[in-house]
Design a protein around this motif. Structure first.
Motif, PDB file in Angstrom:
ATOM      1  N   GLY A 109       0.820  -0.966   0.247  1.00 53.15           N
ATOM      2  CA  GLY A 109       0.142   0.290   0.044  1.00 53.15           C
ATOM      3  C   GLY A 109       1.349   1.472  -0.219  1.00 53.15           C
ATOM      4  N   HIS A 110       2.245   1.359   0.409  1.00 51.78           N
ATOM      5  CA  HIS A 110       2.973   1.930   0.625  1.00 51.78           C
ATOM      6  C   HIS A 110       4.345   2.446  -0.642  1.00 51.78           C
ATOM      7  CE1 HIS A 110       0.896   3.853   4.294  1.00 51.78           C
ATOM      8  NE2 HIS A 110       1.284   2.513   4.611  1.00 51.78           N
ATOM      9  N   PHE A 111       4.304   2.097  -1.770  1.00 49.20           N
ATOM     10  CA  PHE A 111       4.777   1.629  -2.941  1.00 49.20           C
ATOM     11  C   PHE A 111       3.874   2.750  -3.327  1.00 49.20           C
ATOM     12  CE2 PHE A 111       5.772  -2.791  -4.857  1.00 49.20           C
ATOM     13  CZ  PHE A 111       6.375  -3.094  -3.690  1.00 49.20           C
ATOM     14  N   ILE A 112       5.656   3.218  -3.999  1.00 51.46           N
ATOM     15  CA  ILE A 112       5.028   5.651  -5.062  1.00 51.46           C
ATOM     16  C   ILE A 112       4.994   4.440  -6.513  1.00 51.46           C
ATOM     17  CG2 ILE A 112       6.016   7.377  -5.600  1.00 51.46           C
ATOM     18  CD1 ILE A 112       5.516   6.411  -2.020  1.00 51.46           C
ATOM     19  N   VAL A 113       3.681   4.789  -6.251  1.00 52.64           N
ATOM     20  CA  VAL A 113       3.618   4.626  -7.276  1.00 52.64           C
ATOM     21  C   VAL A 113       3.383   6.405  -8.692  1.00 52.64           C
ATOM     22  CG1 VAL A 113       2.206   2.316  -7.361  1.00 52.64           C
ATOM     23  CG2 VAL A 113       0.822   4.579  -7.282  1.00 52.64           C
ATOM     24  N   GLN A 114       2.450   7.360  -7.869  1.00 54.92           N
ATOM     25  CA  GLN A 114       2.255   8.396  -8.448  1.00 54.92           C
ATOM     26  C   GLN A 114       3.628   9.633  -8.210  1.00 54.92           C
ATOM     27  OE1 GLN A 114      -1.366  10.110  -7.316  1.00 54.92           O
ATOM     28  NE2 GLN A 114      -2.070  10.386  -9.356  1.00 54.92           N
ATOM     29  N   LYS A 115       3.638   9.797  -9.019  1.00 56.82           N
ATOM     30  CA  LYS A 115       5.324  10.918  -8.783  1.00 56.82           C
ATOM     31  C   LYS A 115       4.133  12.701  -7.735  1.00 56.82           C
ATOM     32  CE  LYS A 115       8.795  13.943 -10.508  1.00 56.82           C
ATOM     33  NZ  LYS A 115       9.731  13.830  -9.537  1.00 56.82           N
ATOM     34  N   ASN A 116       4.384  13.301  -6.920  1.00 55.82           N
ATOM     35  CA  ASN A 116       4.183  14.474  -6.795  1.00 55.82           C
ATOM     36  C   ASN A 116       2.495  13.995  -5.964  1.00 55.82           C
ATOM     37  OD1 ASN A 116       6.337  16.544  -6.785  1.00 55.82           O
ATOM     38  ND2 ASN A 116       5.682  16.587  -8.929  1.00 55.82           N
ATOM     39  N   GLY A 117       2.449  12.925  -6.431  1.00 55.24           N
ATOM     40  CA  GLY A 117       1.337  12.131  -5.432  1.00 55.24           C
ATOM     41  C   GLY A 117       0.395  13.382  -4.157  1.00 55.24           C
ATOM     42  N   ARG A 118      -0.812  12.561  -3.797  1.00 54.54           N
ATOM     43  CA  ARG A 118      -1.070  13.400  -3.017  1.00 54.54           C
ATOM     44  C   ARG A 118      -0.690  12.608  -1.677  1.00 54.54           C
ATOM     45  NH1 ARG A 118      -5.732  11.530  -5.191  1.00 54.54           N
ATOM     46  NH2 ARG A 118      -6.247   9.979  -4.275  1.00 54.54           N
ATOM     47  N   LYS A 119      -0.890  13.175  -0.448  1.00 54.01           N
ATOM     48  CA  LYS A 119       0.061  12.876   0.476  1.00 54.01           C
ATOM     49  C   LYS A 119      -0.417  11.260   1.123  1.00 54.01           C
ATOM     50  CE  LYS A 119       1.756  14.060   4.948  1.00 54.01           C
ATOM     51  NZ  LYS A 119       2.759  15.911   5.772  1.00 54.01           N
ATOM     52  N   CYS A 120      -0.092  10.482   1.388  1.00 54.38           N
ATOM     53  CA  CYS A 120      -0.988   9.389   2.269  1.00 54.38           C
ATOM     54  C   CYS A 120      -0.595   9.008   4.289  1.00 54.38           C
ATOM     55  CB  CYS A 120      -0.037   8.090   2.014  1.00 54.38           C
ATOM     56  SG  CYS A 120      -0.179   6.482   2.537  1.00 54.38           S
ATOM     57  N   SER A 121      -0.801   8.706   4.243  1.00 51.41           N
ATOM     58  CA  SER A 121      -1.350   8.884   6.118  1.00 51.41           C
ATOM     59  C   SER A 121       0.583   8.104   6.900  1.00 51.41           C
ATOM     60  CB  SER A 121      -2.619   7.495   6.492  1.00 51.41           C
ATOM     61  OG  SER A 121      -2.162   6.271   5.568  1.00 51.41           O
ATOM     62  N   CYS A 122       0.877   7.243   6.064  1.00 53.41           N
ATOM     63  CA  CYS A 122       2.107   7.049   6.272  1.00 53.41           C
ATOM     64  C   CYS A 122       2.740   7.947   6.522  1.00 53.41           C
ATOM     65  CB  CYS A 122       2.553   6.090   5.216  1.00 53.41           C
ATOM     66  SG  CYS A 122       3.410   6.183   3.985  1.00 53.41           S
ATOM     67  N   GLY A 123       2.978   9.518   5.160  1.00 58.20           N
ATOM     68  CA  GLY A 123       3.574  11.026   5.891  1.00 58.20           C
ATOM     69  C   GLY A 123       4.139  10.940   4.413  1.00 58.20           C
ATOM     70  N   ARG A 124       4.313   9.847   3.516  1.00 61.41           N
ATOM     71  CA  ARG A 124       5.266  10.115   2.103  1.00 61.41           C
ATOM     72  C   ARG A 124       4.161  10.201   1.237  1.00 61.41           C
ATOM     73  NH1 ARG A 124       8.876   4.934   0.978  1.00 61.41           N
ATOM     74  NH2 ARG A 124       6.577   4.001   0.804  1.00 61.41           N
ATOM     75  N   ARG A 125       4.495  10.910  -0.035  1.00 60.58           N
ATOM     76  CA  ARG A 125       3.298  11.403  -1.079  1.00 60.58           C
ATOM     77  C   ARG A 125       3.617  10.215  -2.315  1.00 60.58           C
ATOM     78  NH1 ARG A 125       1.132  16.056  -0.872  1.00 60.58           N
ATOM     79  NH2 ARG A 125       1.717  17.556   0.618  1.00 60.58           N
ATOM     80  N   GLY A 126       2.157  10.391  -2.449  1.00 57.03           N
ATOM     81  CA  GLY A 126       2.157   9.090  -4.334  1.00 57.03           C
ATOM     82  C   GLY A 126       1.546   7.559  -3.692  1.00 57.03           C
TER      83      GLY A 126
END
Length: 247
Positions: A109-126
């Motif tokens: 669920g926390h693989f990055i699949v979208q550059k500059n994507g929305r902020k995730c609950s884990c703190g990262r984006r995309g």
């Protein structure tokens, strides 16, 4: 507090928590979207109930159930994917849940699949989760509900407009690509799907078809729906308890 009669029958407490868990101390380190700081689950419950407490990541717990009662009886390596409010996953190798550094493994669920994507609950984006979580899919469908609602994704998928179906298929395609990429690295015998998104055949077939479009080896013989679906709410913590009995 539980009534005295219930406490007498209670042998232990077994809890499955989303996010990062320190099993040795029984602490929830980071439960994505639930609380941001560490919470000492074991200490709180043991003081309150005076019983032994086991605390495990909820997907690891479900994977343990697969090992004892599900696909793990037939296959020694699995990628277990648990869809719900978010997207959880874990790896089973040689019939054991693999625990990486800080208990973080195969966080699909926390693989990055979208550059500059929305902020995730884990703190990262995309992260993948920002595109295929429960809230995101009901947003595509244009229906109201929360994570406690019982929305039939199967019914919605088969009856929605062509435009909405295309959006859903695009989200499922991204999901499928992440599954295939993960399996390219870990090469599990089988992929196990669980969660209400996959209850009906149409959506299961859609994501399997999307996986097969990347690699024909990922077909309905390799991607399976859990046989424990009716027990998902409790079978993981039960399996953790059973394992601890024989340690």
């Amino acid at each position: 507090m539980l009534p005295p009669s219930s406490q007498d029958r209670l042998k232990c407490i077994s809890v499955g928590i989303p996010g990062i868990v320190d099993k040795a101390t029984g602490r929830s380190i980071h439960a994505y979207g639930i609380w941001d700081s560490e919470v000492d689950i074991r200490d709180i419950l043991e003081k309150e109930l005076a019983k032994e407490v086991y605390v495990t990541n909820n997907v690891d717990a479900f994977a343990t159930a697969e090992i004892l009662f599900g696909a793990g009886r037939f296959y020694d390596s699995l990628l277990v994917i648990k869809w719900g409010p978010g997207v959880g996953s874990t790896i089973v190798i040689d019939n054991k849940v693999y625990e990486g550094r800080h208990g973080k493994t195969a966080e699909l669920g926390h693989f990055i699949v979208q550059k500059n994507g929305r902020k995730c609950s884990c703190g990262r984006r995309g992260c993948l989760e920002t595109l295929v979580s429960y809230n995101e899919l009901i947003k595509i469908l244009g229906v109201s509900g929360n994570t406690n609602s019982r929305i039939s994704f199967e019914k919605q998928y088969t009856s929605c407009s062509k435009e909405k179906k295309e959006q859903l298929d695009n989200a499922l395609d991204i999901f499928a690509g992440s599954i295939v990429n993960t399996c390219t690295i870990i090469a599990p015998n089988r992929i196990i799907l669980s969660g209400s998104l996959f209850t009906g055949n149409a959506l299961r077939d859609a994501i399997i078809k999307a996986c097969s479009s990347y690699d024909p080896a990922y077909n309905s013989g390799r991607i399976l729906y859990t046989s424990l679906s009716e027990k998902e709410s409790y079978i993981g913590p039960v399996a953790v308890y059973v394992c601890n009995l024989f340690q």
